[in-house]
Design a protein around this motif. Structure first.
Motif, short mmCIF file in Angstrom:
data_model
loop_
_atom_site.label_atom_id
_atom_site.label_comp_id
_atom_site.label_asym_id
_atom_site.label_seq_id
_atom_site.Cartn_x
_atom_site.Cartn_y
_atom_site.Cartn_z
N ASN A 1 4.56 59.35 42.13
CA ASN A 1 4.96 59.15 43.41
C ASN A 1 5.32 57.74 43.77
OD1 ASN A 1 4.43 61.86 44.07
ND2 ASN A 1 2.39 61.61 44.38
N LEU A 2 5.72 56.85 42.80
CA LEU A 2 6.17 55.58 43.14
C LEU A 2 7.31 55.48 44.22
CD1 LEU A 2 5.91 52.44 42.63
CD2 LEU A 2 7.64 52.86 40.78
N TYR A 3 8.21 56.29 44.11
CA TYR A 3 9.40 56.37 45.08
C TYR A 3 8.68 56.71 46.71
CZ TYR A 3 12.41 56.41 40.93
OH TYR A 3 12.84 56.45 39.70
N LYS A 4 7.91 57.54 46.66
CA LYS A 4 7.58 57.88 47.94
C LYS A 4 6.68 56.94 48.70
CE LYS A 4 4.48 61.35 50.31
NZ LYS A 4 3.61 62.61 50.01
N THR A 5 5.79 56.11 47.93
CA THR A 5 5.33 55.06 48.22
C THR A 5 6.14 53.72 48.73
OG1 THR A 5 3.33 55.70 46.68
CG2 THR A 5 3.30 53.27 47.51
N LEU A 6 7.02 53.54 48.07
CA LEU A 6 7.84 52.57 48.25
C LEU A 6 8.74 52.97 49.64
CD1 LEU A 6 9.79 51.63 44.96
CD2 LEU A 6 8.14 50.16 46.32
N VAL A 7 8.98 54.25 49.79
CA VAL A 7 9.68 54.62 51.05
C VAL A 7 8.88 54.54 52.32
CG1 VAL A 7 10.64 56.81 52.14
CG2 VAL A 7 11.45 56.38 50.04
N GLU A 8 7.65 54.89 52.05
CA GLU A 8 6.78 54.96 53.02
C GLU A 8 6.42 53.48 53.44
OE1 GLU A 8 5.26 57.14 55.11
OE2 GLU A 8 6.27 58.61 53.91
N PHE A 9 6.38 52.33 52.32
CA PHE A 9 6.23 51.00 52.79
C PHE A 9 7.42 50.35 53.48
CE2 PHE A 9 2.61 50.57 49.76
CZ PHE A 9 1.70 50.08 50.30
N GLY A 10 8.48 50.86 53.02
CA GLY A 10 9.43 50.27 53.61
C GLY A 10 9.77 50.98 55.12
N TYR A 11 9.54 51.90 55.49
CA TYR A 11 9.53 52.45 56.79
C TYR A 11 8.50 51.80 57.48
CZ TYR A 11 12.96 56.09 55.75
OH TYR A 11 14.25 56.94 55.56
#
Length: 69
Positions: free
Chosen positions: A10-20
């Motif tokens: 879930n690296l992508y999901k984590t990056l998206v959440e941090f970005g938002y």
């Protein structure tokens, strides 16, 4: 809640959440700047918002680079 990928998942999901989260913080800082009475405080909030936007852009750039790999 701390978001971190579990064992590389879930690296992508984590990056998206941090970005938002960073983008949301920027919006909150801009809203705070509109309510502040002090010019010095307004400038501080705006500078903080700019920094949060920069963080968001960097995170989304990392995400974009990861997706292109």
């Amino acid at each position: 809640m701390i978001l971190a990928p579990e064992n590389g998942k879930n690296l992508y999901k984590t990056l998206v959440e941090f970005g938002y989260a960073e983008y949301g913080s920027a919006l909150e800082m801009l809203a705070a700047s509109k309510r502040a009475k002090s010019s010095k405080l307004k400038i501080g909030y705006i500078n903080h918002a700019h920094d949060e936007y920069r963080h968001s852009a960097l995170i989304f750039q990392v995400l974009d680079n990861e997706i292109k790999k």
